[in-house]
Design a protein around this motif. Structure first.
Motif, PDB file in Angstrom:
ATOM      1  N   HIS A   1       0.768  -1.397   0.245  1.00 18.41           N
ATOM      2  CA  HIS A   1       0.132   0.002   0.005  1.00 18.41           C
ATOM      3  C   HIS A   1       0.888   1.401   0.029  1.00 18.41           C
ATOM      4  CE1 HIS A   1      -3.227  -3.127   1.424  1.00 18.41           C
ATOM      5  NE2 HIS A   1      -3.726  -2.257   0.537  1.00 18.41           N
TER       6      HIS A   1
ATOM      7  N   GLY B  22      -5.605 -10.597   3.047  1.00 21.04           N
ATOM      8  CA  GLY B  22      -6.544  -9.622   2.561  1.00 21.04           C
ATOM      9  C   GLY B  22      -5.675  -8.542   2.116  1.00 21.04           C
TER      10      GLY B  22
ATOM     11  N   TYR C  59      -4.014  -9.150  -1.335  1.00 24.62           N
ATOM     12  CA  TYR C  59      -5.030  -9.044  -2.174  1.00 24.62           C
ATOM     13  C   TYR C  59      -5.480  -7.677  -2.615  1.00 24.62           C
ATOM     14  CZ  TYR C  59      -9.027  -9.966  -4.658  1.00 24.62           C
ATOM     15  OH  TYR C  59     -10.149 -10.230  -5.844  1.00 24.62           O
ATOM     16  N   GLY C  60      -5.705  -6.607  -1.505  1.00 22.74           N
ATOM     17  CA  GLY C  60      -5.932  -5.194  -1.637  1.00 22.74           C
ATOM     18  C   GLY C  60      -4.881  -4.579  -2.382  1.00 22.74           C
ATOM     19  N   ALA C  61      -3.642  -4.902  -2.019  1.00 25.74           N
ATOM     20  CA  ALA C  61      -2.574  -4.245  -2.665  1.00 25.74           C
ATOM     21  C   ALA C  61      -2.443  -4.254  -4.363  1.00 25.74           C
ATOM     22  CB  ALA C  61      -1.301  -4.551  -2.215  1.00 25.74           C
ATOM     23  N   ILE C  62      -2.684  -5.499  -4.640  1.00 23.33           N
ATOM     24  CA  ILE C  62      -2.909  -6.033  -6.054  1.00 23.33           C
ATOM     25  C   ILE C  62      -4.153  -5.317  -6.657  1.00 23.33           C
ATOM     26  CG2 ILE C  62      -3.138  -7.924  -7.735  1.00 23.33           C
ATOM     27  CD1 ILE C  62      -1.789  -9.826  -5.574  1.00 23.33           C
ATOM     28  N   SER C  63      -5.303  -5.366  -6.246  1.00 25.87           N
ATOM     29  CA  SER C  63      -6.203  -4.748  -6.677  1.00 25.87           C
ATOM     30  C   SER C  63      -6.104  -3.294  -6.679  1.00 25.87           C
ATOM     31  CB  SER C  63      -7.735  -5.180  -5.947  1.00 25.87           C
ATOM     32  OG  SER C  63      -7.627  -4.804  -4.658  1.00 25.87           O
ATOM     33  N   GLY C  64      -5.506  -2.739  -5.819  1.00 21.25           N
ATOM     34  CA  GLY C  64      -5.314  -1.235  -5.572  1.00 21.25           C
ATOM     35  C   GLY C  64      -4.510  -0.860  -6.546  1.00 21.25           C
TER      36      GLY C  64
ATOM     37  N   MET D 255      -4.355  -1.964  -9.561  1.00 23.12           N
ATOM     38  CA  MET D 255      -5.090  -2.071 -10.891  1.00 23.12           C
ATOM     39  C   MET D 255      -6.102  -1.024 -10.719  1.00 23.12           C
ATOM     40  SD  MET D 255      -5.728  -6.234 -10.983  1.00 23.12           S
ATOM     41  CE  MET D 255      -6.202  -6.554 -12.862  1.00 23.12           C
ATOM     42  N   GLN D 256      -6.659  -0.647  -9.857  1.00 23.89           N
ATOM     43  CA  GLN D 256      -7.757   0.535  -9.663  1.00 23.89           C
ATOM     44  C   GLN D 256      -6.845   1.831  -9.832  1.00 23.89           C
ATOM     45  OE1 GLN D 256     -10.360   0.566  -6.273  1.00 23.89           O
ATOM     46  NE2 GLN D 256     -10.188  -1.719  -6.274  1.00 23.89           N
ATOM     47  N   HIS D 257      -5.435   1.883  -9.101  1.00 22.84           N
ATOM     48  CA  HIS D 257      -4.720   2.952  -9.183  1.00 22.84           C
ATOM     49  C   HIS D 257      -4.508   3.432 -10.901  1.00 22.84           C
ATOM     50  CE1 HIS D 257      -1.111   5.330  -9.459  1.00 22.84           C
ATOM     51  NE2 HIS D 257      -1.409   5.697  -8.114  1.00 22.84           N
TER      52      HIS D 257
ATOM     53  N   ARG E 156      -6.315   2.345 -13.331  1.00 18.80           N
ATOM     54  CA  ARG E 156      -7.533   2.586 -14.069  1.00 18.80           C
ATOM     55  C   ARG E 156      -8.135   4.273 -13.784  1.00 18.80           C
ATOM     56  NH1 ARG E 156     -12.637   0.392 -11.096  1.00 18.80           N
ATOM     57  NH2 ARG E 156     -11.785   1.921  -9.709  1.00 18.80           N
TER      58      ARG E 156
END
Lengths: 187, 344
Positions: free
Chosen positions: B229, B277, B280-285, B287-289, B291
């Protein structure tokens, strides 16, 4: 919508010569987009069957969802979440800043993705109102009901097409046009 | 019976309680309603009254009633006549201005299919493309603009606009190279939109694209809770993740050290869940970053170069004297078939 438009284009392509110059709203075979089945004249045979909604789930999908729901109702984690949502949070008060709330989110995530949903739910608990360090999450609702919209779809990392930032890739929707027969006449 | 001084006092009190109007009474300003944007002409009547009234409603911004009047006109003239095409196009424009972009696109598509003059067909295709573009359906907008851009008999101004919006369609779909190629053609032709094409061409150059964060790197760094993060710039989330994972795992370790294996097991399960978690949140974060960076970049480009994606507002059209719903005289298209091919 796509199927309906394709159907309209095909009908227009094969039956265009009959009413090519006609801009009347009740042209045979074509319906005005706002009129729909109301354009059908009574006494001219049976009404066309209503088109099935494109987003309606298939029967098999409904059965699967029902099975999943019946499994969920005996899941202790789900029951604990129900207990939290219906009893504890009423004492504690609504304090989640997100929509759907973290308990709803976790329920949805576990219901859809199983154990991975637990990871999604745990990550969601420590999220702030930011989508990332460069942008806030969109806000929905107003007043006391204002929340940051952060659905489960934001966490489906195995579908990278959701994170391109552009419109989803789809094949081009072509328009079939007939050659203009009599140029210069009144349309 | 009161005495004289009392009477005088009463009189003073009475006079002082009267309203004092020291200012001169102004004549009330007559309330006048603003003139309607397009008042009816004196000679209204006959077959054109409905379409004129529809235009009047349109100018007032009452688009849905205007649609009804255009449809009444089409019904009365059986869909035929010089003004029928304009009425059909005006229905599309009214739907568009009313926010019903998909319905507007369908209406214009149907007009394009029934058109028997090039001018009308070009206009309907162009309008349908614009409606699909606004409805975020670039997959339908692109082929419509391409039909005009590749038609050599179309007016140069209209072709240039079609190329311009075709480039926007590619850009909306994330096809940056194709968008640059179309804009390159527009620049090379040195046509009417040459300068603004050059601006957009340089704004979407590969070096101007935002550099994203690597989801793999974010996941690897999350081996130490919170570092993933931090890599994304989410300091608060990172510290929270680090704190909770640390406390839970340290508690599990201490419980194991004190041979309290039940508590150790429970804390370890929760701690490991929190740890996973966070990763997982760092990876999805990440991708969201990426986007969100693209969203911000696109918004900047739209703000700077995308003003032409909207129809001109009604007031400006009325002031210019080019107000005629369903027509685009500014693009060199003429609906009335006075010339052989319907082009000015």
């Amino acid at each position: 919508m796509l199927v309906r438009m394709t159907l309209l284009l095909v009908i227009a392509f094969f039956g265009q010569n009959a009413g090519a110059k006609d801009f009347a709203p009740f042209t045979a075979g074509l319906k005005h987009p706002f009129v729909g089945n109301a354009a059908h004249t009574p006494g001219q045979g049976a009404s066309p069957l209503p088109a099935r909604a494109l987003d309606a789930p298939k029967k098999n999908t409904v059965k699967k969802a029902w099975r999943k729901a019946t499994r969920l109702s005996s899941n202790p984690l789900y029951l604990a979440a129900l207990y939290y949502r219906n009893f504890l949070t009423k004492v504690d008060g609504p304090r989640c800043a997100h929509a759907p709330t973290c308990s709803h989110f976790a329920n949805q995530a576990v219901g859809r993705f199983g154990p991975v949903g637990i990871l999604m739910g745990l990550e969601r608990l420590i999220r702030s109102g930011r989508s990332s360090s460069v942008r806030w999450l969109p806000e929905i609702g107003s007043g006391h009901q204002r929340r940051f919209f952060d659905p489960v779809e934001n966490y489906i990392i195995w579908q990278p097409e959701r994170f391109t930032g552009f419109q989803p890739v789809r094949p081009e929707q072509l328009l079939l046009l007939s050659p203009i027969a009599t140029e210069g006449q009144s349309p | 019976m009161s005495s004289f001084p009392q009477r005088v006092l009463w009189l003073v009190f009475f006079l002082s309680s009267l309203p004092m109007n020291t200012q001169a009474q102004e004549a009330p300003t007559p309330v006048t309603l603003e003139a309607s944007p397009m008042p009816a002409k004196e000679n209204v009547g006959g077959g054109t009254s409905h379409i004129e009234f529809a235009d009047h409603l349109f100018a007032d911004g009452d688009f849905y009633r205007a649609i009804t009047e255009y449809r009444r006109y089409l019904f009365q003239v059986k869909g035929q006549g010089d003004a029928a095409a304009r009425a059909a196009c005006a229905i599309g424009e009214a739907l568009y201005r009313g926010g019903q972009f998909e319905a507007a696109a369908v209406q214009w598509d149907e007009v394009a299919q029934r058109a028997q003059a090039s001018g009308l067909r070009w206009q309907a295709l162009f309008s349908a493309g614009l409606a699909y573009l606004t409805a975020e359906q670039s997959f339908a907008a692109k082929p419509r603009f391409r039909l005009i851009a590749e038609d050599e008999s179309a007016p140069a101004l209209l072709r240039a606009h079609a190329q311009w919006f075709l480039a926007w369609g590619h850009l909306d779909a994330g096809e940056i190279e194709l968008a640059r190629m179309v804009l390159g053609g527009l620049i090379a032709s040195e046509g009417p939109l040459h300068e603004q094409a050059q601006g957009l061409h340089s704004a979407i150059a590969p070096e101007a694209l935002p550099k994203g964060k690597s989801p793999l790197m974010a996941g690897l760094l999350s081996a130490i809770p919170g570092l993933g993060h931090f890599y994304l710039g989410q300091w608060q989330t990172g510290f929270t993740s680090m704190l909770w994972s640390g406390v839970l795992l340290a508690g599990a370790g201490y419980s194991a050290y004190t041979q309290d294996y039940v508590v150790a097991g429970a804390l370890a399960v929760i701690g490991l869940g929190w740890y996973s978690g966070g990763a997982y949140g760092a990876i999805s974060g990440a991708m969201q970053h990426n986007r969100d960076q693209i969203h911000n970049w696109r918004e900047k480009i739209l703000f700077k170069h995308g003003a032409s994606r909207q129809l001109p507002d009604l007031r400006s059209l009325q002031e210019n004297g080019t107000f005629a719903p369903g027509t685009y005289p500014q693009l060199g298209i003429k609906l009335a078939p006075t010339s052989p091919d319907g082009v000015e």
